[in-house]
Write a protein that holds these residues in place. Structure first.
Motif, mmCIF file in Angstrom:
data_model
loop_
_atom_site.group_PDB
_atom_site.id
_atom_site.type_symbol
_atom_site.label_atom_id
_atom_site.label_comp_id
_atom_site.label_asym_id
_atom_site.label_seq_id
_atom_site.Cartn_x
_atom_site.Cartn_y
_atom_site.Cartn_z
ATOM 1 N N UNK A 18 0.312 -6.335 13.944
ATOM 2 C CA UNK A 18 0.270 -5.925 15.298
ATOM 3 C C UNK A 18 1.857 -6.171 15.760
ATOM 4 N N UNK A 19 2.748 -7.005 15.095
ATOM 5 C CA UNK A 19 4.131 -7.016 15.578
ATOM 6 C C UNK A 19 4.776 -6.854 14.212
ATOM 7 N N UNK A 20 5.377 -6.109 13.729
ATOM 8 C CA UNK A 20 6.319 -6.020 12.516
ATOM 9 C C UNK A 20 7.646 -6.503 12.384
ATOM 10 N N UNK A 21 7.893 -6.836 13.755
ATOM 11 C CA UNK A 21 9.460 -7.238 13.997
ATOM 12 C C UNK A 21 9.451 -8.834 13.404
ATOM 13 N N UNK A 22 8.524 -9.383 13.140
ATOM 14 C CA UNK A 22 8.866 -10.862 12.588
ATOM 15 C C UNK A 22 9.047 -10.718 10.936
ATOM 16 N N UNK A 23 8.915 -9.443 10.530
ATOM 17 C CA UNK A 23 9.085 -9.290 9.071
ATOM 18 C C UNK A 23 10.713 -9.286 8.587
ATOM 19 N N UNK A 24 11.278 -8.795 9.572
ATOM 20 C CA UNK A 24 12.712 -8.635 9.278
ATOM 21 C C UNK A 24 13.793 -9.432 10.053
ATOM 22 N N UNK A 50 18.000 6.693 8.765
ATOM 23 C CA UNK A 50 16.804 6.077 8.727
ATOM 24 C C UNK A 50 15.364 7.106 8.609
ATOM 25 N N UNK A 51 14.789 7.000 7.234
ATOM 26 C CA UNK A 51 13.897 7.756 6.845
ATOM 27 C C UNK A 51 12.877 8.461 7.729
ATOM 28 N N UNK A 52 12.374 7.537 8.852
ATOM 29 C CA UNK A 52 11.438 8.328 9.782
ATOM 30 C C UNK A 52 12.048 9.647 10.621
ATOM 31 N N UNK A 53 13.236 9.311 10.712
ATOM 32 C CA UNK A 53 13.985 10.291 11.805
ATOM 33 C C UNK A 53 14.040 11.462 11.379
ATOM 34 N N UNK A 54 14.095 11.931 9.729
ATOM 35 C CA UNK A 54 14.307 13.056 9.084
ATOM 36 C C UNK A 54 13.140 13.445 8.119
ATOM 37 N N UNK A 55 12.189 12.524 8.363
ATOM 38 C CA UNK A 55 10.953 12.950 7.370
ATOM 39 C C UNK A 55 10.929 12.781 6.002
ATOM 40 N N UNK A 56 12.088 12.150 5.611
ATOM 41 C CA UNK A 56 12.222 12.177 3.950
ATOM 42 C C UNK A 56 12.444 10.650 3.772
ATOM 43 N N UNK A 68 9.556 4.361 12.315
ATOM 44 C CA UNK A 68 10.111 4.391 14.040
ATOM 45 C C UNK A 68 9.522 3.163 14.516
ATOM 46 N N UNK A 69 8.321 2.684 14.363
ATOM 47 C CA UNK A 69 7.818 1.233 14.953
ATOM 48 C C UNK A 69 8.656 0.418 14.349
ATOM 49 N N UNK A 70 9.043 0.066 13.240
ATOM 50 C CA UNK A 70 9.731 -0.900 12.533
ATOM 51 C C UNK A 70 11.109 -0.956 13.141
ATOM 52 N N UNK A 71 11.847 0.236 13.413
ATOM 53 C CA UNK A 71 13.108 0.364 14.139
ATOM 54 C C UNK A 71 13.110 -0.126 15.319
ATOM 55 N N UNK A 104 0.851 -1.093 0.117
ATOM 56 C CA UNK A 104 -0.177 -0.051 -0.244
ATOM 57 C C UNK A 104 0.855 1.201 -0.037
ATOM 58 N N UNK A 105 0.652 2.292 -0.723
ATOM 59 C CA UNK A 105 1.370 3.649 -0.837
ATOM 60 C C UNK A 105 1.545 4.239 0.515
ATOM 61 N N UNK A 106 0.463 3.830 1.407
ATOM 62 C CA UNK A 106 0.736 4.384 2.839
ATOM 63 C C UNK A 106 1.952 3.672 3.493
ATOM 64 N N UNK A 107 2.482 2.606 2.971
ATOM 65 C CA UNK A 107 3.699 2.041 3.675
ATOM 66 C C UNK A 107 4.805 2.951 3.589
ATOM 67 N N UNK A 108 4.867 3.575 2.554
ATOM 68 C CA UNK A 108 5.934 4.725 2.259
ATOM 69 C C UNK A 108 5.732 5.813 3.369
ATOM 70 N N UNK A 109 4.567 6.310 3.517
ATOM 71 C CA UNK A 109 4.318 7.194 4.648
ATOM 72 C C UNK A 109 4.648 6.678 6.103
ATOM 73 N N UNK A 110 4.457 5.761 6.226
ATOM 74 C CA UNK A 110 4.958 4.823 7.471
ATOM 75 C C UNK A 110 6.177 5.160 7.565
ATOM 76 N N UNK A 111 7.028 4.770 6.607
ATOM 77 C CA UNK A 111 8.542 5.096 6.739
ATOM 78 C C UNK A 111 9.051 6.566 6.725
ATOM 79 N N UNK A 112 8.047 7.303 6.207
ATOM 80 C CA UNK A 112 8.656 8.653 6.302
ATOM 81 C C UNK A 112 8.289 9.415 7.584
ATOM 82 N N UNK A 113 7.397 8.600 8.485
ATOM 83 C CA UNK A 113 7.266 9.228 9.707
ATOM 84 C C UNK A 113 6.390 10.589 10.036
#
Length: 201
Positions: free
Chosen positions: A78-84, A133-139, A112-115, A42-51
């Motif tokens: 619920x827990x994205x930790x299992x993806x990485x 990491x993208x979320x830290x700088x919003x890019x 941030x949550x993924x981190x 979902x394109x929203x996943x990129x927004x997740x990463x953008x923080x």
């Protein structure tokens, strides 16, 4: 002469394997396909990463994309930790390159949550010499701002850098700044490509 190696994280230093994660939760293939469209694709996943959006806003957007799967979507993320999971070669490779005099940085789209939840799989980050990491700088990649930020923050000479990423559009973004790039497929292939650039990999 290359002086700096820039690593993407997902599918380079660590595997981003959402399919296995969803299978481990007991979802069948048809449902996994729908879940993927609603979440990680979902394109929203990129927004997740953008923080720039809250976890609740992102979740609401995921559910709105496939309301029939609300319960499954909530379970899936619920827990994205299992993806990485960290690739075993990550830390030895970083240390080997540093031992030969190369500076090693990271440039990754990450939420941030993924981190936070994937922290055990990201235990190689302290071994690196810095990064974004993208979320830290919003890019996020491939926004030009993220490459310029990395260059400015670490005083990089783009022509002396090589960036490895598994996504072509992210490489194209780096190339516009004069950074050498490698389309990462596996470590052996990347080492061969690095050697072509004169890197003792």
């Amino acid at each position: 002469m290359i002086t700096t190696i820039i690593f993407d994280i997902g599918n380079v230093l660590a595997d981003f394997d959402w399919e296995t994660h969803y299978r481990n939760l007991g979802f069948g293939e048809e449902k996994i396909e729908r879940l993927a469209k609603a979440t990680v694709l979902n394109p929203l996943w990129n927004e997740y990463d953008r923080g720039v959006m809250s976890d609740e806003e992102i979740l609401r957007g995921f559910i709105e994309s496939d309301p029939e799967l609300e319960a499954e979507i909530r379970e899936a993320v619920r827990d994205v930790g299992g993806m990485v999971s960290r690739n075993e070669y990550a830390i030895p490779w970083i240390k080997e390159l540093q031992g030969k005099g190369y500076r090693c940085l990271y440039l990754s789209n990450f939420s941030e949550r993924g981190h936070r939840e994937c922290a055990p799989a990201l235990d190689f980050i302290p071994y690196l010499d810095g990064g974004i990491l993208s979320y830290q700088d919003k890019v996020i990649k491939p926004m030009p701002e993220i490459y310029q930020l990395l260059i400015d923050r670490y005083g990089l000479v783009p022509e002396e850098c090589v960036f490895m990423d598994d996504t072509p559009r992210n490489l194209e973004g780096a190339e516009k700044f004069g950074i050498h790039t490698i389309h990462f497929k596996n470590q052996a292939q990347a080492i061969e490509e690095l050697r072509k650039l004169g890197v003792e990999a």
